[in-house]
Motif scaffolding. Structure first.
Motif, short mmCIF file in Angstrom:
data_model
loop_
_atom_site.label_atom_id
_atom_site.label_comp_id
_atom_site.label_asym_id
_atom_site.label_seq_id
_atom_site.Cartn_x
_atom_site.Cartn_y
_atom_site.Cartn_z
N ARG A 1 -3.45 7.10 -5.97
CA ARG A 1 -3.18 7.95 -7.03
C ARG A 1 -3.08 7.06 -8.24
O ARG A 1 -2.41 5.92 -8.62
N ALA B 1 -6.95 2.58 -4.66
CA ALA B 1 -7.90 2.60 -3.05
C ALA B 1 -7.11 3.15 -2.30
O ALA B 1 -5.95 3.56 -2.33
N ASN B 2 -7.77 3.92 -1.04
CA ASN B 2 -7.19 4.57 -0.27
C ASN B 2 -7.00 3.66 0.97
O ASN B 2 -7.93 2.93 1.39
N GLY B 3 -5.75 3.61 1.61
CA GLY B 3 -5.26 2.69 2.28
C GLY B 3 -6.07 2.89 3.85
O GLY B 3 -6.05 2.08 4.74
N THR B 4 -6.76 4.04 4.03
CA THR B 4 -7.48 4.33 5.21
C THR B 4 -9.00 3.96 5.21
O THR B 4 -9.51 4.42 6.12
N LYS C 1 0.12 6.29 -10.30
CA LYS C 1 1.18 5.36 -9.62
C LYS C 1 0.72 3.96 -9.74
O LYS C 1 1.62 2.93 -10.01
N GLY D 1 5.13 4.70 -3.66
CA GLY D 1 6.14 5.59 -3.96
C GLY D 1 7.59 5.16 -4.51
O GLY D 1 7.58 3.90 -4.91
N ARG D 2 8.70 5.72 -4.11
CA ARG D 2 10.04 4.92 -4.47
C ARG D 2 10.20 3.68 -3.60
O ARG D 2 10.45 2.48 -4.15
N PHE D 3 9.88 3.66 -2.44
CA PHE D 3 9.96 2.36 -1.54
C PHE D 3 8.97 1.50 -1.88
O PHE D 3 9.27 0.11 -2.14
N GLY D 4 7.87 1.73 -1.82
CA GLY D 4 6.76 0.69 -2.14
C GLY D 4 6.78 -0.06 -3.47
O GLY D 4 6.84 -1.06 -3.75
N ILE E 1 1.04 -1.26 0.02
CA ILE E 1 -0.14 0.08 -0.08
C ILE E 1 0.78 1.19 -0.01
O ILE E 1 1.67 1.35 0.82
N GLY E 2 0.73 2.08 -1.19
CA GLY E 2 1.67 3.31 -1.13
C GLY E 2 2.63 2.85 -2.31
O GLY E 2 3.53 1.92 -1.94
N ALA F 1 3.48 1.33 2.63
CA ALA F 1 4.72 2.18 2.34
C ALA F 1 4.15 3.67 2.13
O ALA F 1 4.56 4.34 0.99
N ILE F 2 3.33 4.11 2.61
CA ILE F 2 2.75 5.43 2.44
C ILE F 2 3.63 6.47 3.24
O ILE F 2 4.18 6.38 4.35
N GLY F 3 4.21 7.17 2.34
CA GLY F 3 5.48 8.00 2.87
C GLY F 3 5.14 9.13 4.04
O GLY F 3 4.94 8.85 5.01
N ASP F 4 5.14 10.52 3.40
CA ASP F 4 5.00 11.56 4.44
C ASP F 4 3.69 11.56 5.30
O ASP F 4 3.73 12.24 6.25
P1 ADP Z 1 8.63 7.42 -0.88
O1 ADP Z 1 9.54 8.19 0.02
O2 ADP Z 1 8.74 5.88 -0.88
O3 ADP Z 1 8.94 7.77 -2.33
P2 ADP Z 1 6.16 8.88 -1.29
O4 ADP Z 1 5.81 9.73 0.03
O5 ADP Z 1 6.83 9.48 -2.45
O6 ADP Z 1 7.27 7.71 -0.65
O7 ADP Z 1 4.98 7.83 -1.73
C1 ADP Z 1 4.17 7.45 -0.97
C2 ADP Z 1 2.95 6.98 -1.89
O8 ADP Z 1 1.61 6.55 -0.93
C3 ADP Z 1 2.43 7.90 -2.91
O9 ADP Z 1 2.39 7.15 -4.33
C4 ADP Z 1 1.00 8.25 -2.43
O10 ADP Z 1 0.10 8.54 -3.42
C5 ADP Z 1 0.69 7.08 -1.59
N1 ADP Z 1 -0.31 7.10 -0.66
C6 ADP Z 1 -0.25 8.20 0.29
N2 ADP Z 1 -1.53 7.99 1.15
C7 ADP Z 1 -2.23 7.00 0.67
C8 ADP Z 1 -3.22 6.35 0.92
N3 ADP Z 1 -4.01 6.84 2.19
N4 ADP Z 1 -3.78 5.14 0.54
C9 ADP Z 1 -2.87 4.52 -0.26
N5 ADP Z 1 -1.93 5.30 -1.03
C10 ADP Z 1 -1.30 6.38 -0.29
#
Ligand code: ADP
Length: 218
Positions: free
Chosen positions: A34, A51-54, A37, A11-14, A8-9, A73-76
């Protein structure tokens, strides 16, 4: 054995976790809120969904509790990461691994039952620093604050000697888990196996013992 993972998420890590698990032949469900992604990961996952992980209902309808591992792996967005982890544990997911952003995030994740908390940037920083300061260390995995596994390049000092001759366990308290030579890995070294210069020794031990072996034994 094939395992079922959800990430879930993305970004670079996920996305890296997802691609690697898929490459290794596992079933991976990739989830992000998004669309772009999700589109990017489609060729590198078994299924990918927006989908929204929450969103508890969304997680339920994806059958999330049937996955062996879920990686958050939801980032910030720390709040979403915490809520998502909480929902996953409440829904009965057995193993939830979460990427933590900082120490306080980690503490909350521990309290709500995350099974494993990872700090990829911090861990990679440590590994790179270990690599830079030692010409002999090619890789480094921290097992606990005291114990590690390191990969060391065999120098001429140990070349053409067998493990029994080197007596590493008795002298340094470290254990050779494996010996890499080119593309071959000997994962069950015997006492008579000889080391050659340039071999990569996979060694486990207390950090102080590993340092002593690296400095004095190699
Ligand atoms: P990284 O540092 O690993 O690159 P990011 O913060 O860039 O992490 O990426 C986090 C990912 O998690 C993004 O693609 C974002 O769209 C996704 N994300 C954030 N919140 C949610 C959520 N509630 N449900 C699903 N995905 C989410």
């Amino acid at each position: 054995m094939k395992k079922q993972f959800a990430v879930i998420g993305l970004g670079r890590f996920g996305s890296s976790v997802c691609k690697e698990l898929y490459k290794l032949g596992h079933e991976v469900l990739a989830i992000d809120s998004r669309e772009e992604k999700v589109n990017d990961i489609t060729p590198h996952s078994t299924h990918s969904v927006i989908a929204n992980g929450t969103d508890e209902k969304a997680l339920q309808s994806l059958g999330i509790r049937n996955f062996d591992y879920v990686i958050v792996a939801i980032g910030d967005d720390i709040q979403s990461s915490i809520l998502c982890t909480l929902l996953l544990k409440e829904l009965g997911v057995e193993k939830v691994w979460v990427k933590a952003q900082n120490y306080y995030h980690q503490r909350v994740l521990e309290k709500i039952g995350a099974d494993r908390i990872v700090h990829p940037e911090q861990d990679m920083g440590i590994r790179i620093a270990q690599h830079i300061i030692s010409e002999k260390i090619v890789d480094y995995i921290e097992l606990s604050p005291d114990y590690s596994i390191v990969e060391l390049i065999a120098t001429d000092k140990v070349s053409s000697k067998s493990l029994v001759e080197l007596n590493i366990r008795a002298l340094y308290g470290c254990t050779i888990l494996g010996i890499k030579r080119g593309d071959d890995i000997n994962i069950a070294p015997t006492p008579t196996d000889q080391i050659q210069q340039g071999d990569i020794l996979i060694v486990i031990g207390h950090k102080n013992d590993l340092k002593r072996f690296e400095d004095e034994g190699m």
